[in-house]
Design a protein around this motif. Structure first.
Motif, short mmCIF file in Angstrom:
data_model
loop_
_atom_site.label_atom_id
_atom_site.label_comp_id
_atom_site.label_asym_id
_atom_site.label_seq_id
_atom_site.Cartn_x
_atom_site.Cartn_y
_atom_site.Cartn_z
N ALA A 1 -7.54 12.38 2.69
CA ALA A 1 -7.01 13.59 3.33
C ALA A 1 -5.64 13.94 2.77
O ALA A 1 -5.34 15.10 2.51
CB ALA A 1 -6.93 13.38 4.84
N ASN A 2 -4.81 12.93 2.56
CA ASN A 2 -3.46 13.15 2.04
C ASN A 2 -3.46 13.23 0.51
O ASN A 2 -2.88 14.15 -0.08
CB ASN A 2 -2.51 12.04 2.47
N ILE B 1 -0.51 23.91 -1.12
CA ILE B 1 -1.02 22.54 -1.23
C ILE B 1 -0.66 22.00 -2.62
O ILE B 1 -0.90 22.66 -3.63
CB ILE B 1 -2.56 22.51 -1.04
N HIS B 2 -0.08 20.82 -2.66
CA HIS B 2 0.31 20.21 -3.94
C HIS B 2 -0.92 19.66 -4.67
O HIS B 2 -2.00 19.56 -4.13
CB HIS B 2 1.30 19.07 -3.70
N VAL C 1 0.83 -1.21 0.00
CA VAL C 1 0.00 0.00 0.00
C VAL C 1 0.86 1.26 0.00
O VAL C 1 0.54 2.25 -0.66
CB VAL C 1 -1.04 -0.03 1.15
N ASP C 2 2.01 1.23 0.69
CA ASP C 2 2.83 2.44 0.76
C ASP C 2 3.46 2.78 -0.60
O ASP C 2 3.71 3.94 -0.89
CB ASP C 2 3.90 2.34 1.86
N GLY D 1 -7.54 7.20 2.18
CA GLY D 1 -6.37 7.97 1.74
C GLY D 1 -6.66 9.41 1.37
O GLY D 1 -5.74 10.18 1.09
N ALA E 1 2.66 11.00 -3.69
CA ALA E 1 3.43 12.05 -3.04
C ALA E 1 4.49 12.63 -4.00
O ALA E 1 4.81 13.81 -3.93
CB ALA E 1 4.10 11.52 -1.76
N CYS F 1 -4.28 16.25 -1.57
CA CYS F 1 -3.24 17.28 -1.57
C CYS F 1 -1.99 16.80 -2.29
O CYS F 1 -0.89 17.32 -2.07
CB CYS F 1 -2.91 17.67 -0.13
N GLU F 2 -2.14 15.79 -3.13
CA GLU F 2 -0.97 15.22 -3.82
C GLU F 2 -1.24 14.90 -5.29
O GLU F 2 -0.40 15.17 -6.15
CB GLU F 2 -0.51 13.94 -3.10
N PHE G 1 1.06 5.09 -2.37
CA PHE G 1 1.01 6.43 -1.78
C PHE G 1 2.30 7.21 -2.07
O PHE G 1 2.27 8.43 -2.21
CB PHE G 1 0.72 6.35 -0.28
N ASN G 2 3.42 6.52 -2.19
CA ASN G 2 4.66 7.20 -2.57
C ASN G 2 4.53 7.80 -3.97
O ASN G 2 4.99 8.93 -4.22
CB ASN G 2 5.84 6.22 -2.58
#
Lengths: 290, 278
Positions: free
Chosen positions: B133-134, B187-188, B83-84, B131, B91, B137-138, B87-88
């Protein structure tokens, strides 16, 4: 991460559950309908552990059962529900609305950064700015700061070190070398971030003949629990038990009825073997022929 | 050829994916699941599809499941990642398209998946934004969808809107307080791109960042939109009608992507009675 060099960590479910103390931060492996350590959670409920603080990404049955079983105070998972099978998680929703359980809802990535910081042994990791999300209000420990390199605003996510991670695996050896199964979700990261790791496994052998996903010295205890993820899945061996989850959600919508569920499946069976007599193993193992 | 609202929404959402886009959806997302697969089998064969947090990349499931960790969704995957890893990607700014929904959606595209009421007075605890909230912004852009645009009346006689003036809680960030408020905070990501509902498609006004009506579905009027939306969206002089799916899209959707019809699960039953004709 703890280091556990012992060569034989096999123990009973009862003894392994005693590694969890009241108020512990606890991470359950798996996610949603897959590979959650449900047999272990039933044992925690029988031992009446109190005030646990759960951490994890999107989960469902595990958190709702633990909440309904009265062992949880804080939930830091990013989602708790049953998606488009059964929707909202009844016990979780009710307990939060009554104030009995406090939701510290997190975002998946900020949660992962916290675990990763713990795994790296650093006090925090910088996350891209998300100060506009009210999730920040649920986490006063997240601190806004100015990046010393670029000057941009970042969020410091402090290390999140679970006291215990509990994973349900496909196979492990008695030393603790562990093979999980796909999907891996955040299991490996959780293990690396935690002080202690309990592995419940479908099968425990003397020595694994393959390279493990999790090396033995990260693992504190190993317990053999066949079908230990039921009613969630452990692929490819068995799928999730949708009928059982349906029965669960129906009963959990009313607290009195939920007691029937606990009596039948948690407090009723004298052993895990007796629990297995209550479920339709044939149906969940033959899923490939449906 | 006759078709229904679930098919119109799925096709409309699929067409927002460009060939080569990196696409991701989260939990509880039947329509995004259908749209992502459909895009890959039609106009966007080179899109890279991450099927939920199970981490399956470019799977070829024979049908789509109701739970996103179901093994069916891993069938034929070119890789299964942790999962990470996903998300990477986000980001680093390499996730092009993500889908979000919300119990409440405000005029700037902020989404509430967390709670109705207040933090200290929670009336309804929603499952959570996972996921969002993060990722909001990505990711380079996100598509908002809802099948509950139409206002309802609660048992106490109160009108309930999904598209509200202000959300009770911002889980995922849209254009925040409008204008350049999102950008100014650094914010990205590009923020919300389109909003696809069972009634219409919105974009966002370039300056105010308030939702701007783009097309209404074939059986819907501009008045219907105003009546079912708590805030006043920007309405241009000319509002188009959402394009029909092609016969080819419908055939692939029904036979290859979603033969068991999970796309219908998101809709109140009455919505599925709406019929359209190509």
């Amino acid at each position: 991460m703890g280091v556990f060099p012992e060569s034989d960590k096999k123990m009973s479910l009862e003894d392994a559950a005693k590694l969890v103390k009241d108020g512990d931060i606890i991470a359950f492996g798996g996610a949603l309908s897959v590979r959650e350590p449900i047999a272990f959670i039933r044992e925690l409920i029988r031992q009446r552990v109190k005030d646990l603080h759960t951490v994890g990404t999107a989960h469902g049955f595990d958190i709702d059962l633990a909440v309904g079983g009265g062992i949880v105070k804080y939930v830091q998972n990013t989602y708790v529900g049953f998606e488009f099978d059964f929707g909202l998680a009844p016990n979780f929703r009710r307990a939060v609305e009554k104030g009995e359980v406090i939701s510290k809802e997190d975002g998946c990535n900020s949660l992962i950064y916290g675990l990763r910081a713990a795994a790296l042994g650093v006090p925090f990791l910088p996350h891209l700015n998300f100060e506009t999300s009210d999730i920040m209000k649920l986490h006063p420990e997240f601190k806004k700061f100015k990046c010393p390199i670029t000057g941009q605003t970042l969020i410091a996510i402090p290390a999140l070190e679970p006291d215990v991670t509990v994973l349900h695996a496909r196979i492990a050896d008695k030393k603790g070398n562990t093979i999980i199964s796909k999907p891996y979700v955040a299991d490996i990261l959780m293990a690396r971030a935690s002080k202690k790791v309990v592995v419940t496994a479908e099968k425990v052998v003397d020595r694994l003949d393959r390279e493990p996903h999790i090396p033995y010295f990260e693992v504190t205890a190993v317990v053999e629990v066949p079908y230990g993820a039921h009613p969630t899945a452990l692929y490819p061996d068995y799928t999730y038990d949708k009928d059982h989850m349906g029965e669960y959600v129906r009963l959990a919508r009313d607290p009195d009825n939920f007691q029937q569920y606990l009596d039948k499946y948690v407090f009723g069976p004298k052993s895990h073997e007796e629990y297995l007599e209550l479920i339709d193993i044939e149906k969940i193992t033959n899923w490939k022929t449906w | 050829m006759e078709y229904t609202i679930d098919e119109l929404m799925a096709v409309t959402m699929a067409r927002l994916i460009k060939d080569g886009d990196v696409v991701f959806h989260g939990v509880a997302s039947p329509l995004p699941m259908v749209a992502s697969r459909l895009a890959k089998l039609t106009h966007a064969p080179n899109s890279v599809y991450f099927a939920g947090t199970g981490g399956a990349m470019n799977p070829t499931p024979p049908f789509l499941p109701t739970m996103t960790q179901d093994a069916v969704l891993f069938e034929g995957a070119e890789a299964i990642l942790t999962v990470d890893y996903i998300f990477n990607l986000a980001a680093r700014g390499e996730m092009d398209v993500m889908y979000f929904s919300g119990g409440q959606i405000d005029k700037y595209g902020n989404l509430n998946n967390s709670l109705i009421g207040g933090i200290d007075d929670i009336k309804v605890k929603l499952p959570g934004g996972a996921g969002g909230a993060n990722l909001s912004c990505e990711v380079n852009k996100f598509i908002i969808w809802t099948t509950r645009h139409r206002k309802r009346v609660s048992s106490s006689g109160r009108e309930i809107y999904t598209l509200v003036d202000k959300v009770d809680f911002i889980t995922s960030t849209g254009f925040y307080q409008g204008g350049d408020s999102r950008e100014k905070l650094g914010i990205h990501g590009g923020g919300p791109y389109k909003v696809v509902t069972e009634l219409c498609v919105f974009g966002f006004d370039e300056k105010s960042k308030i939702m701007k009506l783009e097309t209404v579905h074939p059986d819907v009027t501009v008045e219907d939109i105003l009546e079912n939306t708590m805030f006043t969206p920007v309405v241009p002089d000319e509002v188009g009608v959402t394009s029909h799916p092609t016969e080819e899209e419908l055939e692939i959707l029904r036979n290859e992507v979603d033969p068991t019809g999970i796309r219908k699960l998101e809709f109140p039953k009455d919505e599925l009675k709406r019929k359209f004709e190509i």
